[in-house]
Design a protein around this motif. Structure first.
Motif, PDB file in Angstrom:
ATOM      1  N   ILE A  90       0.847  -1.187   0.000  1.00  0.00           N
ATOM      2  CA  ILE A  90       0.000   0.000   0.000  1.00  0.00           C
ATOM      3  C   ILE A  90       0.886   1.242   0.000  1.00  0.00           C
ATOM      4  CG2 ILE A  90      -1.925  -1.139   1.158  1.00  0.00           C
ATOM      5  CD1 ILE A  90      -0.987   0.103   3.781  1.00  0.00           C
ATOM      6  N   GLY A  91       0.307   2.385  -0.369  1.00  0.00           N
ATOM      7  CA  GLY A  91       1.092   3.609  -0.429  1.00  0.00           C
ATOM      8  C   GLY A  91       0.292   4.821  -0.004  1.00  0.00           C
ATOM      9  N   THR A  92       1.018   5.842   0.409  1.00  0.00           N
ATOM     10  CA  THR A  92       0.412   7.120   0.767  1.00  0.00           C
ATOM     11  C   THR A  92       1.239   8.242   0.173  1.00  0.00           C
ATOM     12  OG1 THR A  92      -0.240   8.586   2.598  1.00  0.00           O
ATOM     13  CG2 THR A  92       1.694   7.208   2.949  1.00  0.00           C
ATOM     14  N   SER A  93       0.573   9.320  -0.230  1.00  0.00           N
ATOM     15  CA  SER A  93       1.276  10.507  -0.726  1.00  0.00           C
ATOM     16  C   SER A  93       0.946  11.733   0.109  1.00  0.00           C
ATOM     17  CB  SER A  93       0.920  10.771  -2.196  1.00  0.00           C
ATOM     18  OG  SER A  93      -0.478  10.959  -2.346  1.00  0.00           O
ATOM     19  N   ASP A  94       0.259  11.518   1.243  1.00  0.00           N
ATOM     20  CA  ASP A  94      -0.086  12.650   2.105  1.00  0.00           C
ATOM     21  C   ASP A  94       0.182  12.324   3.572  1.00  0.00           C
ATOM     22  OD1 ASP A  94      -2.100  10.853   2.603  1.00  0.00           O
ATOM     23  OD2 ASP A  94      -3.739  12.148   1.955  1.00  0.00           O
ATOM     24  N   ALA A  95       1.349  11.740   3.828  1.00  0.00           N
ATOM     25  CA  ALA A  95       1.822  11.478   5.192  1.00  0.00           C
ATOM     26  C   ALA A  95       0.915  10.535   5.959  1.00  0.00           C
ATOM     27  CB  ALA A  95       2.001  12.790   5.954  1.00  0.00           C
ATOM     28  N   GLY A  96       0.328   9.576   5.263  1.00  0.00           N
ATOM     29  CA  GLY A  96      -0.452   8.559   5.932  1.00  0.00           C
ATOM     30  C   GLY A  96      -1.905   8.897   6.159  1.00  0.00           C
ATOM     31  N   CYS A  97      -2.346  10.055   5.719  1.00  0.00           N
ATOM     32  CA  CYS A  97      -3.753  10.425   5.913  1.00  0.00           C
ATOM     33  C   CYS A  97      -4.649   9.533   5.071  1.00  0.00           C
ATOM     34  CB  CYS A  97      -3.954  11.890   5.554  1.00  0.00           C
ATOM     35  SG  CYS A  97      -5.586  12.527   6.022  1.00  0.00           S
ATOM     36  N   HIS A  98      -4.195   9.199   3.866  1.00  0.00           N
ATOM     37  CA  HIS A  98      -4.926   8.303   2.985  1.00  0.00           C
ATOM     38  C   HIS A  98      -3.974   7.230   2.461  1.00  0.00           C
ATOM     39  CE1 HIS A  98      -7.056  12.224   2.749  1.00  0.00           C
ATOM     40  NE2 HIS A  98      -8.133  11.459   2.813  1.00  0.00           N
ATOM     41  N   TRP A  99      -4.481   6.014   2.360  1.00  0.00           N
ATOM     42  CA  TRP A  99      -3.711   4.901   1.816  1.00  0.00           C
ATOM     43  C   TRP A  99      -4.520   4.226   0.714  1.00  0.00           C
ATOM     44  CZ3 TRP A  99       1.180   3.433   3.670  1.00  0.00           C
ATOM     45  CH2 TRP A  99       1.598   4.074   4.859  1.00  0.00           C
ATOM     46  N   GLN A 100      -3.818   3.783  -0.314  1.00  0.00           N
ATOM     47  CA  GLN A 100      -4.464   3.021  -1.368  1.00  0.00           C
ATOM     48  C   GLN A 100      -3.570   1.869  -1.788  1.00  0.00           C
ATOM     49  OE1 GLN A 100      -6.244   5.110  -4.588  1.00  0.00           O
ATOM     50  NE2 GLN A 100      -7.264   6.618  -3.283  1.00  0.00           N
ATOM     51  N   SER A 101      -4.171   0.913  -2.461  1.00  0.00           N
ATOM     52  CA  SER A 101      -3.462  -0.294  -2.856  1.00  0.00           C
ATOM     53  C   SER A 101      -2.550  -0.041  -4.045  1.00  0.00           C
ATOM     54  CB  SER A 101      -4.472  -1.391  -3.202  1.00  0.00           C
ATOM     55  OG  SER A 101      -3.811  -2.534  -3.702  1.00  0.00           O
ATOM     56  N   ILE A 102      -1.332  -0.578  -3.976  1.00  0.00           N
ATOM     57  CA  ILE A 102      -0.399  -0.565  -5.101  1.00  0.00           C
ATOM     58  C   ILE A 102      -0.309  -1.965  -5.709  1.00  0.00           C
ATOM     59  CG2 ILE A 102       2.003  -0.211  -5.798  1.00  0.00           C
ATOM     60  CD1 ILE A 102       2.255   1.814  -3.531  1.00  0.00           C
ATOM     61  N   TYR A 103      -0.219  -2.964  -4.843  1.00  0.00           N
ATOM     62  CA  TYR A 103      -0.114  -4.359  -5.253  1.00  0.00           C
ATOM     63  C   TYR A 103      -0.963  -5.169  -4.292  1.00  0.00           C
ATOM     64  CZ  TYR A 103       2.005  -8.992  -5.872  1.00  0.00           C
ATOM     65  OH  TYR A 103       2.212 -10.317  -6.094  1.00  0.00           O
ATOM     66  N   ASN A 104      -1.818  -6.044  -4.824  1.00  0.00           N
ATOM     67  CA  ASN A 104      -2.735  -6.768  -3.945  1.00  0.00           C
ATOM     68  C   ASN A 104      -3.179  -8.077  -4.596  1.00  0.00           C
ATOM     69  OD1 ASN A 104      -4.315  -7.252  -1.671  1.00  0.00           O
ATOM     70  ND2 ASN A 104      -6.079  -6.136  -2.479  1.00  0.00           N
ATOM     71  N   THR A 105      -2.226  -8.989  -4.803  1.00  0.00           N
ATOM     72  CA  THR A 105      -2.543 -10.273  -5.427  1.00  0.00           C
ATOM     73  C   THR A 105      -2.402 -11.446  -4.472  1.00  0.00           C
ATOM     74  OG1 THR A 105      -0.312 -10.871  -6.172  1.00  0.00           O
ATOM     75  CG2 THR A 105      -1.555  -9.345  -7.563  1.00  0.00           C
ATOM     76  N   GLY A 106      -1.757 -11.228  -3.333  1.00  0.00           N
ATOM     77  CA  GLY A 106      -1.525 -12.327  -2.408  1.00  0.00           C
ATOM     78  C   GLY A 106      -0.414 -13.266  -2.830  1.00  0.00           C
ATOM     79  N   LYS A 107       0.398 -12.869  -3.824  1.00  0.00           N
ATOM     80  CA  LYS A 107       1.420 -13.775  -4.357  1.00  0.00           C
ATOM     81  C   LYS A 107       2.831 -13.463  -3.877  1.00  0.00           C
ATOM     82  CE  LYS A 107      -1.106 -14.988  -8.571  1.00  0.00           C
ATOM     83  NZ  LYS A 107      -1.070 -15.016 -10.054  1.00  0.00           N
ATOM     84  N   LEU A 108       3.046 -12.338  -3.212  1.00  0.00           N
ATOM     85  CA  LEU A 108       4.381 -11.990  -2.734  1.00  0.00           C
ATOM     86  C   LEU A 108       4.316 -11.598  -1.266  1.00  0.00           C
ATOM     87  CD1 LEU A 108       5.843  -9.796  -5.641  1.00  0.00           C
ATOM     88  CD2 LEU A 108       6.480 -12.146  -5.045  1.00  0.00           C
ATOM     89  N   ASN A 109       5.225 -12.140  -0.472  1.00  0.00           N
ATOM     90  CA  ASN A 109       5.363 -11.747   0.921  1.00  0.00           C
ATOM     91  C   ASN A 109       6.578 -10.829   1.021  1.00  0.00           C
ATOM     92  OD1 ASN A 109       5.155 -11.589   3.711  1.00  0.00           O
ATOM     93  ND2 ASN A 109       6.327 -13.457   4.046  1.00  0.00           N
ATOM     94  N   PHE A 110       6.342  -9.518   1.117  1.00  0.00           N
ATOM     95  CA  PHE A 110       7.413  -8.532   1.092  1.00  0.00           C
ATOM     96  C   PHE A 110       8.136  -8.486   2.439  1.00  0.00           C
ATOM     97  CE2 PHE A 110       4.307  -7.135  -2.042  1.00  0.00           C
ATOM     98  CZ  PHE A 110       5.100  -6.850  -3.142  1.00  0.00           C
ATOM     99  N   THR A 111       9.463  -8.648   2.395  1.00  0.00           N
ATOM    100  CA  THR A 111      10.265  -8.585   3.618  1.00  0.00           C
ATOM    101  C   THR A 111      11.140  -7.341   3.684  1.00  0.00           C
ATOM    102  OG1 THR A 111      12.023  -9.921   2.615  1.00  0.00           O
ATOM    103  CG2 THR A 111      10.300 -11.097   3.818  1.00  0.00           C
ATOM    104  N   GLN A 112      11.453  -6.737   2.539  1.00  0.00           N
ATOM    105  CA  GLN A 112      12.221  -5.481   2.525  1.00  0.00           C
ATOM    106  C   GLN A 112      11.937  -4.725   1.239  1.00  0.00           C
ATOM    107  OE1 GLN A 112      16.534  -5.763   2.608  1.00  0.00           O
ATOM    108  NE2 GLN A 112      16.782  -3.557   2.460  1.00  0.00           N
ATOM    109  N   MET A 113      11.805  -3.404   1.364  1.00  0.00           N
ATOM    110  CA  MET A 113      11.679  -2.520   0.211  1.00  0.00           C
ATOM    111  C   MET A 113      12.899  -1.613   0.141  1.00  0.00           C
ATOM    112  SD  MET A 113       7.652  -1.423   0.276  1.00  0.00           S
ATOM    113  CE  MET A 113       7.668  -0.924   2.011  1.00  0.00           C
TER     114      MET A 113
END
Length: 398
Positions: A90-113
């Motif tokens: 998920i991502g935000t462009s206003d310091a966390g006030c709003h969040w929206q989905s960037i990737y949402n398939t359930g196929k990757l378990n992210f451990t580091q960005m």
């Protein structure tokens, strides 16, 4: 190995760009092409009230996991950042006030960005829960990914200085690429290295464990060709640690002692002059873990946050932040130095949970992802960690 690569390619082929860009609806994320801009849609209504729940996002958890949880967080600026977990980003462009989905398939378990810009970056993720990390690259803000082969060396951590030059770390070894991951070379590191960190292509540090007990912290100025002793710490047992810093001469080193009864002993050392002088900033012995690594310090004199440190964030030569947690505590513990290690202070519990990751784009502005299965959430601070405000949360695991 060829069978594993074939399996990963098949899995990655399902991450179609056209399908995933449709989920990247947050303005400012992804590529800057006209097609991507159209897929991104319009920005959220800035006038809408900020939320603290899951912002209406139905996030998919990876197979073999019950509920969505967080595993990584990275902010490129005070306003723009991402959080990711077991199947989603998920991502935000206003310091966390709003969040929206960037990737949402359930196929990757992210451990580091490891995003280098708002569109380009590298991530470590598992293609199946509990499996070794896979290295992936994105050029559209995290909506789709290209697999980067690393040979037979799944990395625990990555660190890219730019799009071409980066490091991959296992527990004992360090690998380097200068062509965006097309090829990797193993860097010479001292025997029994348990953690390495390079600030530049040539300047790096390593934590070495001694067979007789104790640690040595070593430094290289020539890309690992030669290493010199910088700090020796006596301890009965050694379990590794962490190295943090944005300047090769200004470095923070955390060293673990033993653990027991949900307690971990540890010490933190700091140098501001490339290792010519070291100061022990924290010495935290525990009843369950025994003495902290290094000299015996009067009880409470150099106390750090209670629990096992799980992450540290350093901003320039000014600020350092440490988060720690334990299953025996109700909240993550937080501490900081705002004067380059001259003083250290522990603050009230930052957030409910027992494991967390930090991202501080500035000395005042920071974010905390609660990465424990229970009460996963994202919190932010605007006063260097003195107070925290929840900006996103997932339903607690049952």
């Amino acid at each position: 190995m060829n069978e594993v690569m074939t399996m990963i390619r098949k899995k990655m082929s399902g991450f179609a760009l056209s399908a995933l860009l449709a989920s990247a609806a947050l303005s400012g994320f992804g590529t800057e092409s006209a097609a991507s801009a159209a897929a991104a849609g319009s920005a959220p209504n800035a006038a809408a009230a900020c939320r603290t729940d899951n912002h209406g996002l139905a996030l998919k958890a990876m197979k073999d996991t019950s509920d969505p949880y967080l595993g990584s967080i990275q902010f490129l600026s005070t306003n723009i950042g991402r959080a990711a977990g077991n199947g989603f980003m998920i991502g935000t462009s206003d310091a966390g006030c709003h969040w929206q989905s960037i990737y949402n398939t359930g196929k990757l378990n992210f451990t580091q960005m490891n995003f280098l810009s708002n569109s380009k970056g590298y991530v470590l993720a598992q293609v199946a829960y509990g499996k070794p990390n896979t290295l992936l690259k994105t050029t559209d803000g995290g909506a789709s990914y290209t697999w980067i082969p690393t040979g037979q060396h799944p990395y625990d951590r990555i660190q890219f200085l730019n799009e071409q030059t980066g490091f991959g770390y296992t527990r004992a070894f360090t690998y380097k690429t200068t062509n965006g991951g097309k090829s990797w070379s193993k860097l010479p590191t001292p025997p029994n290295t348990r953690y390495a960190h390079f600030m530049t292509e040539q300047k790096g540090w390593a934590i070495v464990v001694l067979a007789t007990g104790g640690y040595e912290v070593k430094r290289t100025l020539d890309g690992g060709k030669t290493w010199s002793d910088s700090l020796k710490v006596k301890t009965a047992s050694n379990f590794g640690g962490m190295i943090h810093g944005t300047d090769s001469a200004d470095v923070w080193v955390l060293l673990y002692g033993e653990s027991g009864m949900s307690q971990t002993s540890y010490s933190v050392y700091h140098t501001a002059d490339a290792g010519a002088h070291w100061k022990q900033v924290i010495s935290r012995p525990t009843a369950g873990g025994g003495p902290a690594p290094g000299p015996v310090v009067p009880s409470g004199k150099l106390a750090g946050p209670a629990g096992r440190p799980t992450d540290m964030a350093v901003v320039g030569r000014q600020a350092a932040f440490l988060i720690a947690g334990s299953g025996a505590l109700d909240a993550l513990q937080f501490g900081r130095s705002l004067d380059d290690g001259k003083t250290w202070s522990n603050l009230p519990g930052a957030a409910p949970g027992y494991d967390g990751k930090l991202s501080f784009p500035s000395a005042k502005s920071g974010y905390l992802a609660v990465t424990s299965f229970e009460r996963p959430a994202v919190y932010k601070t605007a006063d260097s960690g003195k107070t925290w405000k929840k900006v996103f949360s997932l339903p607690a695991s049952q």
